[in-house]
Design a protein around this motif. Sequence first.
Motif, PDB file in Angstrom:
ATOM      1  N   TYR A  38      32.825  37.655  51.087  1.00  0.00           N
ATOM      2  CA  TYR A  38      32.981  37.596  49.644  1.00  0.00           C
ATOM      3  C   TYR A  38      33.887  38.722  49.169  1.00  0.00           C
ATOM      4  N   GLN A  39      34.380  38.592  47.949  1.00  0.00           N
ATOM      5  CA  GLN A  39      35.332  39.540  47.375  1.00  0.00           C
ATOM      6  C   GLN A  39      34.673  40.330  46.257  1.00  0.00           C
ATOM      7  N   THR A  72      29.436  39.953  43.724  1.00  0.00           N
ATOM      8  CA  THR A  72      29.797  39.241  44.939  1.00  0.00           C
ATOM      9  C   THR A  72      28.579  38.659  45.636  1.00  0.00           C
ATOM     10  N   ARG A 114      34.472  33.235  44.622  1.00  0.00           N
ATOM     11  CA  ARG A 114      34.832  34.428  45.372  1.00  0.00           C
ATOM     12  C   ARG A 114      34.496  34.334  46.856  1.00  0.00           C
ATOM     13  N   GLU A 173      42.468  38.291  48.760  1.00  0.00           N
ATOM     14  CA  GLU A 173      41.488  38.626  47.735  1.00  0.00           C
ATOM     15  C   GLU A 173      41.947  38.263  46.329  1.00  0.00           C
ATOM     16  N   ALA A 222      39.789  34.772  44.195  1.00  0.00           N
ATOM     17  CA  ALA A 222      38.927  34.977  43.041  1.00  0.00           C
ATOM     18  C   ALA A 222      39.497  34.382  41.747  1.00  0.00           C
TER      19      ALA A 222
END
Length: 192
Positions: free
Chosen positions: A19-20, A27, A72, A94, A98
Amino acid sequence: MRRQRGFWIVSPRALMAQYQGPSDIATSISNACHKTSHVLLTDWKPAGSFMPWWFYEGFASWQEFAVLGETRTYCLDLARPDDYARAGTPEADEAEKAKTEQGWRAKVKSLVSKRAEKDLAALGKMSLNELVLVDVQQSWSVVDWLWRTGKLKDFAEAYKEARDLNAACTKCLDAPTSGAHEVWRQWVMKTY
Protein backbone atom coordinates in the motif's frame (compact mmCIF):
# COMPACT_ATOMS: atom_id res chain seq x y z
CA MET A 1 10.78 -4.25 1.68
CA ARG A 2 12.43 -1.33 -0.09
CA ARG A 3 10.06 1.63 -0.38
CA GLN A 4 6.85 -0.18 0.50
CA ARG A 5 5.26 -1.49 3.63
CA GLY A 6 3.15 -4.59 3.47
CA PHE A 7 1.92 -7.66 5.23
CA TRP A 8 1.18 -11.26 4.41
CA ILE A 9 -2.34 -12.52 3.96
CA VAL A 10 -3.70 -15.87 2.85
CA SER A 11 -6.53 -15.49 0.31
CA PRO A 12 -6.56 -17.98 -1.40
CA ARG A 13 -2.79 -18.39 -0.97
CA ALA A 14 -0.06 -16.31 0.59
CA LEU A 15 0.19 -12.89 -1.03
CA MET A 16 2.15 -9.78 -0.24
CA ALA A 17 -0.23 -6.86 0.09
CA GLN A 18 1.33 -3.46 -0.58
CA TYR A 19 0.00 0.00 0.00
CA GLN A 20 0.98 3.64 -0.47
CA GLY A 21 1.14 6.61 1.99
CA PRO A 22 0.09 9.17 3.17
CA SER A 23 -0.12 7.64 6.66
CA ASP A 24 -0.22 4.28 8.34
CA ILE A 25 -3.90 4.73 9.23
CA ALA A 26 -5.02 5.81 5.71
CA THR A 27 -3.03 3.08 4.03
CA SER A 28 -4.17 0.39 6.47
CA ILE A 29 -7.80 1.34 5.83
CA SER A 30 -7.17 1.16 2.08
CA ASN A 31 -5.52 -2.23 2.42
CA ALA A 32 -8.28 -3.60 4.63
CA CYS A 33 -10.91 -2.47 2.09
CA HIS A 34 -8.98 -3.99 -0.81
CA LYS A 35 -8.26 -7.31 0.88
CA THR A 36 -11.81 -7.59 2.25
CA SER A 37 -13.08 -7.53 -1.34
CA HIS A 38 -10.82 -10.50 -2.15
CA VAL A 39 -12.20 -12.44 0.80
CA LEU A 40 -15.81 -11.54 -0.05
CA LEU A 41 -15.36 -12.53 -3.68
CA THR A 42 -13.69 -15.82 -2.73
CA ASP A 43 -16.22 -16.73 -0.05
CA TRP A 44 -19.37 -15.64 -1.90
CA LYS A 45 -20.79 -18.74 -3.57
CA PRO A 46 -17.58 -20.66 -2.91
CA ALA A 47 -15.89 -22.20 -5.94
CA GLY A 48 -12.65 -23.25 -4.34
CA SER A 49 -9.95 -20.67 -4.85
CA PHE A 50 -11.04 -19.90 -8.42
CA MET A 51 -11.20 -16.27 -9.42
CA PRO A 52 -8.95 -14.82 -12.12
CA TRP A 53 -6.56 -12.12 -11.02
CA TRP A 54 -7.91 -9.42 -13.32
CA PHE A 55 -11.31 -9.82 -11.64
CA TYR A 56 -9.87 -9.95 -8.11
CA GLU A 57 -7.86 -6.78 -8.63
CA GLY A 58 -10.51 -4.95 -10.66
CA PHE A 59 -13.17 -5.72 -8.05
CA ALA A 60 -10.89 -4.72 -5.17
CA SER A 61 -10.02 -1.39 -6.80
CA TRP A 62 -13.71 -0.82 -7.57
CA GLN A 63 -14.54 -1.43 -3.90
CA GLU A 64 -11.81 0.97 -2.73
CA PHE A 65 -13.25 3.71 -4.94
CA ALA A 66 -16.80 2.97 -3.75
CA VAL A 67 -15.87 3.04 -0.06
CA LEU A 68 -12.90 5.42 0.14
CA GLY A 69 -13.02 7.52 -3.04
CA GLU A 70 -9.46 6.51 -3.95
CA THR A 71 -7.34 3.40 -4.40
CA ARG A 72 -3.91 2.84 -2.89
CA THR A 73 -3.44 -0.93 -2.65
CA TYR A 74 -1.90 -3.41 -5.03
CA CYS A 75 -0.87 -7.04 -4.67
CA LEU A 76 2.21 -9.05 -5.56
CA ASP A 77 2.44 -12.83 -5.59
CA LEU A 78 5.71 -13.65 -3.85
CA ALA A 79 7.30 -16.85 -2.66
CA ARG A 80 9.17 -15.05 0.12
CA PRO A 81 9.23 -11.41 1.33
CA ASP A 82 12.82 -10.98 0.13
CA ASP A 83 11.67 -11.74 -3.42
CA TYR A 84 10.31 -8.19 -3.55
CA ALA A 85 13.87 -6.87 -3.68
CA ARG A 86 14.79 -8.96 -6.74
CA ALA A 87 15.42 -7.14 -9.98
CA GLY A 88 12.43 -7.25 -12.29
CA THR A 89 9.80 -7.65 -9.56
CA PRO A 90 6.89 -5.29 -10.33
CA GLU A 91 6.77 -2.06 -8.35
CA ALA A 92 3.84 0.32 -8.11
CA ASP A 93 4.32 3.91 -9.15
CA GLU A 94 3.19 5.61 -5.95
CA ALA A 95 2.06 8.81 -7.62
CA GLU A 96 0.01 6.95 -10.23
CA LYS A 97 -1.55 4.29 -8.02
CA ALA A 98 -3.18 6.69 -5.56
CA LYS A 99 -5.16 8.55 -8.22
CA THR A 100 -8.85 9.20 -7.89
CA GLU A 101 -11.58 7.49 -9.87
CA GLN A 102 -11.75 10.50 -12.20
CA GLY A 103 -8.06 10.05 -13.05
CA TRP A 104 -8.51 6.34 -13.70
CA ARG A 105 -11.51 7.04 -15.96
CA ALA A 106 -9.41 9.45 -18.03
CA LYS A 107 -6.56 6.93 -18.27
CA VAL A 108 -8.88 4.12 -19.41
CA LYS A 109 -10.63 6.36 -21.93
CA SER A 110 -7.25 7.38 -23.34
CA LEU A 111 -6.20 3.73 -23.68
CA VAL A 112 -9.47 2.78 -25.35
CA SER A 113 -9.41 5.75 -27.74
CA LYS A 114 -5.92 4.64 -28.90
CA ARG A 115 -6.95 0.94 -28.93
CA ALA A 116 -4.05 0.40 -26.50
CA GLU A 117 -6.05 -1.62 -23.95
CA LYS A 118 -5.62 -5.36 -23.53
CA ASP A 119 -8.05 -7.70 -25.20
CA LEU A 120 -10.41 -8.93 -22.48
CA ALA A 121 -9.61 -12.58 -23.30
CA ALA A 122 -5.88 -11.89 -22.87
CA LEU A 123 -6.48 -9.93 -19.67
CA GLY A 124 -8.45 -12.88 -18.33
CA LYS A 125 -5.44 -15.18 -18.65
CA MET A 126 -2.86 -12.97 -16.95
CA SER A 127 -1.21 -13.94 -13.67
CA LEU A 128 -1.08 -11.50 -10.78
CA ASN A 129 2.50 -10.42 -11.46
CA GLU A 130 1.77 -9.89 -15.16
CA LEU A 131 -0.84 -7.26 -14.31
CA VAL A 132 0.63 -3.77 -14.42
CA LEU A 133 -1.13 -0.59 -13.37
CA VAL A 134 -2.90 0.02 -16.69
CA ASP A 135 -4.18 -3.58 -16.64
CA VAL A 136 -5.59 -3.06 -13.14
CA GLN A 137 -7.20 0.19 -14.31
CA GLN A 138 -8.78 -1.62 -17.25
CA SER A 139 -9.91 -4.46 -14.98
CA TRP A 140 -11.47 -1.93 -12.60
CA SER A 141 -13.25 -0.30 -15.55
CA VAL A 142 -14.73 -3.61 -16.71
CA VAL A 143 -16.01 -4.25 -13.17
CA ASP A 144 -17.37 -0.69 -13.03
CA TRP A 145 -19.18 -1.27 -16.36
CA LEU A 146 -20.66 -4.53 -15.10
CA TRP A 147 -21.88 -2.77 -11.93
CA ARG A 148 -23.35 0.26 -13.71
CA THR A 149 -25.20 -1.96 -16.17
CA GLY A 150 -26.60 -4.12 -13.37
CA LYS A 151 -24.72 -7.26 -14.43
CA LEU A 152 -21.89 -7.55 -11.90
CA LYS A 153 -23.54 -10.04 -9.54
CA ASP A 154 -24.78 -12.32 -12.34
CA PHE A 155 -21.43 -12.13 -14.13
CA ALA A 156 -19.45 -13.01 -10.99
CA GLU A 157 -21.79 -15.91 -10.28
CA ALA A 158 -21.59 -17.23 -13.86
CA TYR A 159 -17.79 -16.80 -13.89
CA LYS A 160 -17.47 -18.82 -10.69
CA GLU A 161 -19.83 -21.54 -11.92
CA ALA A 162 -18.35 -21.94 -15.40
CA ARG A 163 -14.75 -21.04 -14.56
CA ASP A 164 -14.58 -19.71 -18.09
CA LEU A 165 -14.63 -16.07 -19.19
CA ASN A 166 -16.26 -16.75 -22.55
CA ALA A 167 -19.06 -18.81 -20.95
CA ALA A 168 -19.71 -16.08 -18.36
CA CYS A 169 -19.78 -13.37 -21.05
CA THR A 170 -22.13 -15.41 -23.22
CA LYS A 171 -24.48 -16.20 -20.34
CA CYS A 172 -24.65 -12.73 -18.77
CA LEU A 173 -23.78 -10.34 -21.56
CA ASP A 174 -25.30 -12.19 -24.52
CA ALA A 175 -21.98 -12.04 -26.36
CA PRO A 176 -18.72 -13.97 -26.47
CA THR A 177 -15.69 -12.39 -24.81
CA SER A 178 -14.73 -10.47 -27.96
CA GLY A 179 -18.24 -9.03 -28.27
CA ALA A 180 -18.33 -8.10 -24.58
CA HIS A 181 -14.98 -6.36 -25.01
CA GLU A 182 -16.38 -4.23 -27.84
CA VAL A 183 -19.53 -3.34 -25.86
CA TRP A 184 -17.33 -2.32 -22.90
CA ARG A 185 -15.17 -0.18 -25.23
CA GLN A 186 -18.23 1.64 -26.56
CA TRP A 187 -19.48 2.19 -23.01
CA VAL A 188 -16.12 3.66 -21.96
CA MET A 189 -16.12 6.12 -24.89
CA LYS A 190 -19.69 7.18 -24.18
CA THR A 191 -19.59 7.24 -20.35
CA TYR A 192 -16.07 8.33 -19.46
